[in-house]
Design an enzyme around this catalytic site. Sequence first.
Site, PDB file in Angstrom:
ATOM      1  N   GLU A  26     -24.736   3.345 -11.635  1.00  0.00           N
ATOM      2  CA  GLU A  26     -23.443   3.192 -12.306  1.00  0.00           C
ATOM      3  C   GLU A  26     -23.429   1.878 -13.081  1.00  0.00           C
ATOM      4  O   GLU A  26     -24.052   0.899 -12.660  1.00  0.00           O
ATOM      5  CB  GLU A  26     -22.320   3.210 -11.247  1.00  0.00           C
ATOM      6  CG  GLU A  26     -20.933   2.991 -11.832  1.00  0.00           C
ATOM      7  CD  GLU A  26     -19.802   3.340 -10.863  1.00  0.00           C
ATOM      8  OE1 GLU A  26     -20.090   3.669  -9.692  1.00  0.00           O
ATOM      9  OE2 GLU A  26     -18.639   3.282 -11.296  1.00  0.00           O
ATOM     10  N   ASN A  71     -16.636   5.524 -10.714  1.00  0.00           N
ATOM     11  CA  ASN A  71     -15.322   5.193 -11.263  1.00  0.00           C
ATOM     12  C   ASN A  71     -15.423   4.757 -12.721  1.00  0.00           C
ATOM     13  O   ASN A  71     -14.500   4.965 -13.502  1.00  0.00           O
ATOM     14  CB  ASN A  71     -14.675   4.076 -10.429  1.00  0.00           C
ATOM     15  CG  ASN A  71     -14.410   4.515  -8.991  1.00  0.00           C
ATOM     16  OD1 ASN A  71     -14.345   5.694  -8.689  1.00  0.00           O
ATOM     17  ND2 ASN A  71     -14.253   3.550  -8.096  1.00  0.00           N
ATOM     18  N   ASN A 171     -15.363  12.375 -11.964  1.00  0.00           N
ATOM     19  CA  ASN A 171     -15.718  11.673 -10.731  1.00  0.00           C
ATOM     20  C   ASN A 171     -14.486  11.442  -9.871  1.00  0.00           C
ATOM     21  O   ASN A 171     -13.462  10.953 -10.369  1.00  0.00           O
ATOM     22  CB  ASN A 171     -16.328  10.303 -11.074  1.00  0.00           C
ATOM     23  CG  ASN A 171     -16.620   9.479  -9.828  1.00  0.00           C
ATOM     24  OD1 ASN A 171     -17.530   9.814  -9.058  1.00  0.00           O
ATOM     25  ND2 ASN A 171     -15.860   8.421  -9.595  1.00  0.00           N
ATOM     26  N   GLU A 172     -14.559  11.815  -8.610  1.00  0.00           N
ATOM     27  CA  GLU A 172     -13.512  11.513  -7.611  1.00  0.00           C
ATOM     28  C   GLU A 172     -12.104  11.645  -8.177  1.00  0.00           C
ATOM     29  O   GLU A 172     -11.276  10.728  -8.045  1.00  0.00           O
ATOM     30  CB  GLU A 172     -13.729  10.102  -7.035  1.00  0.00           C
ATOM     31  CG  GLU A 172     -14.982  10.003  -6.204  1.00  0.00           C
ATOM     32  CD  GLU A 172     -15.109   8.706  -5.395  1.00  0.00           C
ATOM     33  OE1 GLU A 172     -14.338   7.757  -5.622  1.00  0.00           O
ATOM     34  OE2 GLU A 172     -16.014   8.655  -4.528  1.00  0.00           O
ATOM     35  N   TYR A 243     -19.010   7.340   2.662  1.00  0.00           N
ATOM     36  CA  TYR A 243     -19.601   6.033   2.950  1.00  0.00           C
ATOM     37  C   TYR A 243     -19.247   5.669   4.390  1.00  0.00           C
ATOM     38  O   TYR A 243     -18.164   5.991   4.872  1.00  0.00           O
ATOM     39  CB  TYR A 243     -19.028   4.965   2.012  1.00  0.00           C
ATOM     40  CG  TYR A 243     -19.429   5.169   0.560  1.00  0.00           C
ATOM     41  CD1 TYR A 243     -20.662   4.733   0.097  1.00  0.00           C
ATOM     42  CD2 TYR A 243     -18.569   5.788  -0.341  1.00  0.00           C
ATOM     43  CE1 TYR A 243     -21.042   4.902  -1.240  1.00  0.00           C
ATOM     44  CE2 TYR A 243     -18.930   5.963  -1.673  1.00  0.00           C
ATOM     45  CZ  TYR A 243     -20.164   5.514  -2.116  1.00  0.00           C
ATOM     46  OH  TYR A 243     -20.541   5.688  -3.424  1.00  0.00           O
ATOM     47  N   GLU A 291     -22.569  11.075  -3.625  1.00  0.00           N
ATOM     48  CA  GLU A 291     -22.440   9.664  -3.235  1.00  0.00           C
ATOM     49  C   GLU A 291     -22.482   9.597  -1.724  1.00  0.00           C
ATOM     50  O   GLU A 291     -21.613  10.157  -1.046  1.00  0.00           O
ATOM     51  CB  GLU A 291     -21.134   9.043  -3.754  1.00  0.00           C
ATOM     52  CG  GLU A 291     -21.135   8.818  -5.250  1.00  0.00           C
ATOM     53  CD  GLU A 291     -19.938   8.033  -5.759  1.00  0.00           C
ATOM     54  OE1 GLU A 291     -19.445   7.153  -5.018  1.00  0.00           O
ATOM     55  OE2 GLU A 291     -19.514   8.324  -6.883  1.00  0.00           O
TER      56      GLU A 291
END
Length: 506
Positions: A26, A71, A171-172, A243, A291
């Site tokens: 990223e 992000n 993304n997310e 995570y 991720e």
Amino acid sequence: MTVHGSLDPRSAFTDLDRRLFGGFVEHLGRHIYDGIFEPGHPTAGADGFRRDVIDLVAELGVSTIRYPGGNFVSGYRWEDGIGPRAERPRRLDLAWQSTETNEIGLHEFADWLRLVGSDLMLAVNLGTRGTQEAIDLLEYANADADTQWTRQRVANGRAEPFGVTMWCLGNEMDGPWQIGHRNADDYGKLASRTAKAMRMLDPDIELVVCGSSGSGMPTFGSWERTVLEHTFDDVDFISCHSYYQEHGGDAQEFLASGVDMARFIESVTSIADAVAATKKSDKRIMISFDEWNVWYLHNEEGGQNDKPAESGWPVAPRLLEDQYSALDAVVFGDLMITLLQHADRVRSASLAQLVNVIAPIMTEPGGPAWRQTTFFPFAITSRLAGERVLRVPIDAGTIPSTRFGSVPAVNAVATADAEGMSLFVVNRSVSDAASVRIDVSAFVREHGRDPRIAESHLLHEDDIYAANTLAEPERVGVRPLSDAVVSGGVLELPLAAVSWAAVRLV
Ligand code: AHR
């Protein structure tokens, strides 16, 4: 504790998609700038890429690399990163409160991937942008036609299409922190429209729709169901992100993290299959676990460690530079075992991230690059894993976990290939060593002899918080499991408490 298990080379439950050993780069902190790209560094080539970092990424054995966020992608204009460097705009990166110089974009990143030997996986911006910009990027990257976009690509030095196969639809998007965050209905409709248009342009691409950014999200479950109700026919994958970190010094609880990852995967698989049933479809949506890692995101005060210390929109600030311990690496190795145990549905995964940012590889500007503790389980698993995945039934004691109940103290998986088998095993107990005895008599029946240990690796430190640092870059490593033996159809492995090991049998 004595632990019994068995290993049968004929008992594969799935083939292995090498995309399971993917990574993620990223535009964040010192990942790109001062990480992989540092013109003027003693090892940098004319292209500005550090050769010491390239060598380490190649050694890590990363298959597909997701880019450029994260992000970051939800505010990114991909056109900023093409064309003559001197003309590229500097922009504010709202996600990470930094300045993006755009010195690296699609072309340079693809060049770097060729040097490390990995494939490109691209994410499109569905935060501040929409379907048109996504198909513009796809046309620029993949179209084999004579158009304004492809002429620009050729003018920018790339006659052949990039041929990017895997594409993430944002993304997310479930996360309130995400620029352009939407509810599941709105995102599902946008993702469906965008996916349909992208497939009209290139029917061969594989599409990943955003799942939840963690199983702890308040919308987890309903998000997946709603999004897939909109996009089931349009996509191939749904993403999972997760995570893990040690909270409050409770290493035993942290060592149970693999169980959380397993339940997350199994829940998302069930939801995807339930949506399939309502649609009377036998299509199976796969998981892109794009991720995953250990990340000390939440400090002990409950805040998040993810904003630059300095104000004023710095370029490449030190962000998310977690230092990993031996304990972290053991949990990390177990997460890899868990991904392999679900390799029939997890057909792609991306370690987040690769260099400097929650990374297995660290660099110092003008100085060395070194391997963090997590480097070892990734590199060894990627190198030793064969074409087929085998379950390794283990009869072990359990360890208590507040969040997950009783958790198996030892967890293992294996792979097989034409030459032999590879076993990956973790002892999750903080207190008890394990004497692991694996029945390999199926191998003996097939080959008429015991397998031979071709190589073995143990990751264990008496000080579980030992780490590799700039001052002591080789403090933690792996060593051969010198006490491992195979005899009479049984592989015996002594495993210290809090340890991860890999054994290659031929
Ligand atoms: O990997 C760091 C960040 O974690 C990514 O940008 C985002 O997708 C996730 O929240």
